[in-house]
Design an enzyme around this catalytic site. Structure first.
Site, PDB file in Angstrom:
ATOM      1  N   ASP A  87      -2.469   6.366  -3.451  1.00 38.16           N
ATOM      2  CA  ASP A  87      -1.308   5.724  -2.836  1.00 38.16           C
ATOM      3  C   ASP A  87      -0.834   4.587  -3.739  1.00 38.16           C
ATOM      4  O   ASP A  87      -1.334   4.403  -4.851  1.00 38.16           O
ATOM      5  CB  ASP A  87      -1.625   5.248  -1.421  1.00 38.16           C
ATOM      6  CG  ASP A  87      -2.580   4.062  -1.381  1.00 38.16           C
ATOM      7  OD1 ASP A  87      -3.353   3.896  -2.339  1.00 38.16           O
ATOM      8  OD2 ASP A  87      -2.560   3.305  -0.391  1.00 38.16           O
ATOM      9  N   ASP A 135      -5.852   2.269  -3.285  1.00 41.74           N
ATOM     10  CA  ASP A 135      -7.077   2.047  -2.516  1.00 41.74           C
ATOM     11  C   ASP A 135      -7.381   3.221  -1.591  1.00 41.74           C
ATOM     12  O   ASP A 135      -8.351   3.173  -0.837  1.00 41.74           O
ATOM     13  CB  ASP A 135      -7.033   0.732  -1.739  1.00 41.74           C
ATOM     14  CG  ASP A 135      -5.973   0.701  -0.647  1.00 41.74           C
ATOM     15  OD1 ASP A 135      -5.133   1.629  -0.569  1.00 41.74           O
ATOM     16  OD2 ASP A 135      -5.955  -0.273   0.133  1.00 41.74           O
ATOM     17  N   SER A 191       0.805  -1.205   0.000  1.00 46.21           N
ATOM     18  CA  SER A 191       0.000   0.000   0.000  1.00 46.21           C
ATOM     19  C   SER A 191       0.848   1.269   0.000  1.00 46.21           C
ATOM     20  O   SER A 191       1.614   1.517  -0.922  1.00 46.21           O
ATOM     21  CB  SER A 191      -0.960  -0.043   1.209  1.00 46.21           C
ATOM     22  OG  SER A 191      -1.930   0.955   1.121  1.00 46.21           O
ATOM     23  N   ASP A 243      -1.123   1.394  -4.014  1.00 47.59           N
ATOM     24  CA  ASP A 243      -2.017   0.383  -4.590  1.00 47.59           C
ATOM     25  C   ASP A 243      -3.386   0.955  -4.930  1.00 47.59           C
ATOM     26  O   ASP A 243      -4.302   0.216  -5.281  1.00 47.59           O
ATOM     27  CB  ASP A 243      -2.150  -0.838  -3.678  1.00 47.59           C
ATOM     28  CG  ASP A 243      -2.875  -0.537  -2.367  1.00 47.59           C
ATOM     29  OD1 ASP A 243      -2.884   0.635  -1.947  1.00 47.59           O
ATOM     30  OD2 ASP A 243      -3.404  -1.472  -1.756  1.00 47.59           O
TER      31      ASP A 243
END
Length: 447
Positions: A242, A246, A103, A244
């Site tokens: 960010d 999400d 992440s 990833d």
């Protein structure tokens, strides 16, 4: 802390739980847990996505080996946002979805997140059973039943097409100049494509991943880069994702920031006005600002708080039948559209509101006045237990006494990093600073 934290398994690449050996064992355990017995081989299917970290190649291969060893057929998506894995696990009728990502963490970290066949992240009980199987070992498939692996070339394209359907039919983003900061991460191609295909003038930032620069001085945790691009290009709005994709932060034309709390306030009010906000309730974590709670109360809406972690937000949403939730950090969960936080789709909803109302980003992104809040992070060595120290307990008790009736104090260990987070809210900024500094100082002394 155990094998699983608040968002899957995470750690420094090639150390501890993030080695190829552990990924192989984890893949085998997850494959055995999700494999449906008594069905044909074609039914045993798992989709794997990843972000742009260099270590993703190693973990992808190890997971594939573990999964195929238990008879799972692996479909490799390549770099795609985390929410795309949840979407494709469900739409491709997979038994399991896996996302390889840490992440917002630095490039040297990595992680493994699991999604069930319904596209939602796993429960604590499922993770505990997979952990047990990792320790105990699993029964491997007989030689004729070993799974296969193949690349899926259109996984990103499927997500792009779906994301575009989440704004009203016929609406375009023509006339909007948008900076999109992809954090050199998983959405570096998908996010600019979606915005361009919807008609926006796109200024891409953080779209040159090299395996080592994910989240490096860019993205939702380093928004100065996006802010500078917005101002330099005269853009109407900035969207910072960010690594990833999400989570998201929104910036106005002056580079000023709106966090997840402000976005949730905007969406909750809008959806309530359209009778779309189920149960008249927004789900958020204990970290969300007190100002958000007060704002919702004035609108006749409720705030349901959970533990920190978007998985706990989603669990509360599903249990209560709610359809909007998220975190101050920028996870925005809209179960009408996605099974997990989706930074791009949340950004699209904000842009759609700009188009619908004709208002600027600045006019839309400040729904309430924040109560002054301060967060301090204290790093500790693995195995240390600073919260058990008598001096720390005394400092916390003293701080709570000082804040009684004036604010609130929250002390928690991060579920993804070796950090103790010290957060307080108070209308008195001097008192706020004093209590946070006192507790953080006690923690550092104990460390």
């Amino acid at each position: 802390m155990g094998l699983f934290g608040t968002d899957g398994v995470r750690g420094r690449a090639n150390q501890g739980n993030m080695t190829a050996e552990m990924a192989l064992r984890l893949g085998a355990a997850a494959g055995r847990y999700f494999r449906r017995e008594g069905t044909g081989m074609a039914a045993h299917r798992v989709v794997i996505g990843k972000d742009t970290r260099q270590s993703g190649y190693m973990l992808e291969n190890a997971l594939t080996a573990g999964l195929t060893s238990t008879g799972m057929n692996v479909l490799l998506l390549g770099p795609v946002p985390t929410p795309a894995v949840g979407l494709l696990a469900r739409s491709m009728r997979a038994d399991l979805g896996v996302m390889i990502s840490a992440s917002h963490n630095p490039a040297d970290d990595n992680g493994i997140k699991f999604f069930g066949p319904d596209g939602f992240k796993l429960s604590d009980e499922a993770e505990a059973e997979i952990s047990r199987m990792v320790d105990a070992g699993v029964h491997l498939a007989d030689a004729p039943n070993i799974g296969r692996a193949k690349r899926i070339d259109d996984g990103r394209g499927r997500y792009v097409e779906y994301a575009k359907t989440t704004i009203p039919t016929g609406m375009t983003l023509e006339g909007l100049k948008v900076v999109i900061d992809c954090a050199n991460g998983a959405a570096y191609r998908a996010a600019p494509d979606v915005l361009a295909e919807l008609g926006a003038t796109v200024i891409p930032v953080g779209v040159n991943p090299n395996g080592r620069n994910i989240n490096l001085d860019c993205g939702s945790t380093h928004t100065d880069t996006c802010a500078q691009a917005v101002v330099a290009h005269g853009a109407d709005v900035g969207i910072a994702l960010d690594g990833d994709a999400d989570r998201v932060m929104i910036l106005d034309a002056q580079g000023q920031l709106a966090d997840g709390d402000q976005l949730m306030a905007l969406f909750a009010t809008r959806w309530a006005g359209e009778n779309r906000l189920r149960g008249g309730t927004l789900v958020a974590t204990v970290m969300s600002n007190l100002g958000l709670e007060r704002y919702l109360q004035r609108q006749g809406l409720a705030l349901h708080r959970t533990k920190v972690g978007d998985r706990y937000v989603v669990e509360a949403m599903r249990a209560g039948g709610f359809n909007l939730g998220g975190e101050q950090s920028g996870h925005i969960v809209m179960t009408d559209y996605a099974t997990t936080g989706d930074g791009l789709i949340a950004g699209l909803q904000f842009l759609a509101e700009m188009v619908r109302t004709g208002k600027s980003a600045a006019d839309l992104m400040q729904s309430f006045e924040r109560v002054p809040q301060r967060l301090d992070n204290v790093r500790y060595a693995a195995g240390a237990r600073p919260l058990d120290a008598a001096s720390v307990k005394a400092a916390i008790a003293e701080a709570e006494g000082q804040l009684a009736g004036k604010g609130r104090l929250l002390i928690r260990a991060s579920g993804t990093e070796p950090l103790i987070r010290v957060m307080a809210e108070c209308e008195d900024p001097e008192l706020l600073d004093r209590v946070v500094e006192d507790v953080a100082s006690a923690l550092r002394d104990a460390v």
